[in-house]
Design a protein around this motif. Sequence first.
Motif, PDB file in Angstrom:
ATOM      1  N   LEU A 223      25.360 -34.034  48.744  1.00  0.00           N
ATOM      2  CA  LEU A 223      25.894 -32.759  48.277  1.00  0.00           C
ATOM      3  C   LEU A 223      25.111 -31.570  48.825  1.00  0.00           C
ATOM      4  CD1 LEU A 223      26.548 -33.576  44.518  1.00  0.00           C
ATOM      5  CD2 LEU A 223      28.295 -33.150  46.267  1.00  0.00           C
ATOM      6  N   ARG A 224      25.830 -30.475  49.008  1.00  0.00           N
ATOM      7  CA  ARG A 224      25.198 -29.193  49.284  1.00  0.00           C
ATOM      8  C   ARG A 224      24.725 -28.615  47.953  1.00  0.00           C
ATOM      9  NH1 ARG A 224      30.704 -25.548  50.316  1.00  0.00           N
ATOM     10  NH2 ARG A 224      31.143 -25.143  48.108  1.00  0.00           N
ATOM     11  N   PRO A 225      23.867 -27.604  47.956  1.00  0.00           N
ATOM     12  CA  PRO A 225      23.526 -26.929  46.707  1.00  0.00           C
ATOM     13  C   PRO A 225      24.789 -26.458  45.971  1.00  0.00           C
ATOM     14  CG  PRO A 225      22.071 -26.202  48.455  1.00  0.00           C
ATOM     15  CD  PRO A 225      23.131 -27.037  49.108  1.00  0.00           C
ATOM     16  N   ARG A 226      24.816 -26.714  44.686  1.00  0.00           N
ATOM     17  CA  ARG A 226      25.947 -26.392  43.813  1.00  0.00           C
ATOM     18  C   ARG A 226      27.195 -27.185  44.184  1.00  0.00           C
ATOM     19  NH1 ARG A 226      26.074 -19.928  43.836  1.00  0.00           N
ATOM     20  NH2 ARG A 226      28.002 -20.327  42.641  1.00  0.00           N
ATOM     21  N   GLY A 227      27.001 -28.318  44.838  1.00  0.00           N
ATOM     22  CA  GLY A 227      28.118 -29.208  45.140  1.00  0.00           C
ATOM     23  C   GLY A 227      28.527 -30.017  43.925  1.00  0.00           C
ATOM     24  N   THR A 228      29.683 -30.678  44.029  1.00  0.00           N
ATOM     25  CA  THR A 228      30.277 -31.396  42.907  1.00  0.00           C
ATOM     26  C   THR A 228      30.427 -32.873  43.238  1.00  0.00           C
ATOM     27  OG1 THR A 228      31.523 -29.441  42.211  1.00  0.00           O
ATOM     28  CG2 THR A 228      32.284 -31.570  41.381  1.00  0.00           C
ATOM     29  N   LEU A 229      29.871 -33.728  42.381  1.00  0.00           N
ATOM     30  CA  LEU A 229      30.088 -35.169  42.479  1.00  0.00           C
ATOM     31  C   LEU A 229      31.150 -35.563  41.472  1.00  0.00           C
ATOM     32  CD1 LEU A 229      29.684 -38.075  43.232  1.00  0.00           C
ATOM     33  CD2 LEU A 229      27.509 -38.078  41.973  1.00  0.00           C
ATOM     34  N   VAL A 230      32.281 -36.039  41.988  1.00  0.00           N
ATOM     35  CA  VAL A 230      33.390 -36.478  41.143  1.00  0.00           C
ATOM     36  C   VAL A 230      33.367 -38.000  41.122  1.00  0.00           C
ATOM     37  CG1 VAL A 230      35.853 -36.355  40.712  1.00  0.00           C
ATOM     38  CG2 VAL A 230      34.703 -34.452  41.872  1.00  0.00           C
ATOM     39  N   LEU A 231      32.899 -38.550  40.022  1.00  0.00           N
ATOM     40  CA  LEU A 231      32.789 -39.998  39.854  1.00  0.00           C
ATOM     41  C   LEU A 231      34.029 -40.461  39.089  1.00  0.00           C
ATOM     42  CD1 LEU A 231      30.773 -42.408  40.246  1.00  0.00           C
ATOM     43  CD2 LEU A 231      30.005 -41.918  37.909  1.00  0.00           C
ATOM     44  N   PHE A 232      34.958 -41.102  39.797  1.00  0.00           N
ATOM     45  CA  PHE A 232      36.227 -41.425  39.144  1.00  0.00           C
ATOM     46  C   PHE A 232      36.489 -42.922  39.056  1.00  0.00           C
ATOM     47  CE2 PHE A 232      37.247 -41.149  43.645  1.00  0.00           C
ATOM     48  CZ  PHE A 232      38.183 -42.146  43.849  1.00  0.00           C
ATOM     49  N   GLY A 233      35.535 -43.758  39.441  1.00  0.00           N
ATOM     50  CA  GLY A 233      35.726 -45.198  39.359  1.00  0.00           C
ATOM     51  C   GLY A 233      34.407 -45.919  39.446  1.00  0.00           C
ATOM     52  N   ALA A 234      34.482 -47.241  39.304  1.00  0.00           N
ATOM     53  CA  ALA A 234      33.275 -48.067  39.296  1.00  0.00           C
ATOM     54  C   ALA A 234      33.560 -49.413  39.936  1.00  0.00           C
ATOM     55  CB  ALA A 234      32.757 -48.235  37.875  1.00  0.00           C
ATOM     56  N   ALA A 235      34.074 -49.385  41.162  1.00  0.00           N
ATOM     57  CA  ALA A 235      34.448 -50.627  41.836  1.00  0.00           C
ATOM     58  C   ALA A 235      33.260 -51.558  42.024  1.00  0.00           C
ATOM     59  CB  ALA A 235      35.081 -50.313  43.192  1.00  0.00           C
ATOM     60  N   SER A 236      32.048 -51.006  42.165  1.00  0.00           N
ATOM     61  CA  SER A 236      30.849 -51.825  42.350  1.00  0.00           C
ATOM     62  C   SER A 236      30.072 -52.017  41.051  1.00  0.00           C
ATOM     63  CB  SER A 236      29.931 -51.180  43.396  1.00  0.00           C
ATOM     64  OG  SER A 236      29.416 -49.946  42.921  1.00  0.00           O
ATOM     65  N   GLY A 237      30.565 -51.470  39.955  1.00  0.00           N
ATOM     66  CA  GLY A 237      29.878 -51.540  38.676  1.00  0.00           C
ATOM     67  C   GLY A 237      29.568 -50.151  38.133  1.00  0.00           C
ATOM     68  N   LYS A 238      29.210 -50.116  36.858  1.00  0.00           N
ATOM     69  CA  LYS A 238      28.917 -48.843  36.200  1.00  0.00           C
ATOM     70  C   LYS A 238      27.590 -48.271  36.682  1.00  0.00           C
ATOM     71  CE  LYS A 238      29.263 -50.482  31.999  1.00  0.00           C
ATOM     72  NZ  LYS A 238      29.318 -50.546  30.515  1.00  0.00           N
ATOM     73  N   VAL A 239      27.525 -46.950  36.795  1.00  0.00           N
ATOM     74  CA  VAL A 239      26.287 -46.274  37.172  1.00  0.00           C
ATOM     75  C   VAL A 239      25.285 -46.399  36.026  1.00  0.00           C
ATOM     76  CG1 VAL A 239      25.250 -44.051  37.742  1.00  0.00           C
ATOM     77  CG2 VAL A 239      27.499 -44.660  38.675  1.00  0.00           C
ATOM     78  N   PRO A 240      24.062 -46.857  36.302  1.00  0.00           N
ATOM     79  CA  PRO A 240      23.063 -46.962  35.233  1.00  0.00           C
ATOM     80  C   PRO A 240      22.695 -45.578  34.692  1.00  0.00           C
ATOM     81  CG  PRO A 240      22.392 -48.216  37.188  1.00  0.00           C
ATOM     82  CD  PRO A 240      23.553 -47.361  37.591  1.00  0.00           C
ATOM     83  N   PRO A 241      22.119 -45.519  33.493  1.00  0.00           N
ATOM     84  CA  PRO A 241      21.642 -44.239  32.967  1.00  0.00           C
ATOM     85  C   PRO A 241      20.643 -43.594  33.936  1.00  0.00           C
ATOM     86  CG  PRO A 241      21.623 -45.913  31.244  1.00  0.00           C
ATOM     87  CD  PRO A 241      21.931 -46.624  32.529  1.00  0.00           C
TER      88      PRO A 241
END
Length: 318
Positions: A223-241
Amino acid sequence: MRAVVFDGYGDGSVLQVRDVPVPDPGPGQVLVLVEASGVNYMDVYQRTGTYQVPLPFTLGSEGAGTVLRLGDGVEGLAAGDRVAWTGVPGSHAEQAVVPADRLVPVPDGIATAQAAAALLQGLTAHYLTHDSYPVRAGDTVLVHAAAGGVGRLLTRIVTHLGGRVVATAGSEEKREIARADGAVRAVAYEDALAAVRAVSEEGAAAVYDGVGKDTFDLSLQALRPRGTLVLFGAASGKVPPFDPLRLMQGSYWLTRPTLGHFIASRHELLERAQTLFGWMADGVVEVAVTGRYPIDEVRDAYAALEGRRTTGKLLIIP
């Protein structure tokens, strides 16, 4: 009639094709003869218990077909009308009961099976590019799993809106598909950061990430500064805390949307569907159906999806 049912959570082996009674449409509902139903990761999350559902459960949440019978109080529809839907359980069946306000008319020029293939992923791609992060002309956007169903649509829509797509995919064959869909760069996952920086020195305005655990760190770094990460799925598994202070490194935005909140009203559902079908008619997007499975081969369909061996949309044909 026959339907795909499971009694307990697990891998694909829990899926069974059973004879079940034909459902009766209640008030505000419609009985539909299902021509095709879509295979989606949402179904996997339900089958494995990631999303809890009442058991036993009839799989499938997306489909299209022909109206057979109307429940009390239904207006504006008639037997023989072609309709499509998404977000309605019980779609992997020969017939399905669907709330009338969740049905979308299929316009002339769009095949019924194409509508079944398009709705969930197409509406998802629409809200991702118009709401989760509204793409602007000149934006550099990273799309993971770009040869998959949603990935292909995202690449075409972002390009249509004037953005530049850097695509990731797991094989050269899949990367070539992404290039054909309009990606300015299509690379292996490990080469994504260099590819993004080659297109935009400051980084990506947005990352559309449906892979999840395996790509989350990479997505933040791209990401660039102030960029946006849109996490819309979990094909490889859930993102850990993770520590939210990591977002402070670039004042990043992180969102984890889901389609239901973006088609909650009938007006919004129809508006997005109309735009999607218009794009299909005009050739802006193409819904590539790469597998049609008889209902008895439903386990094979999900094995292909979960094995990430697909490059488009899979359908169950009851």
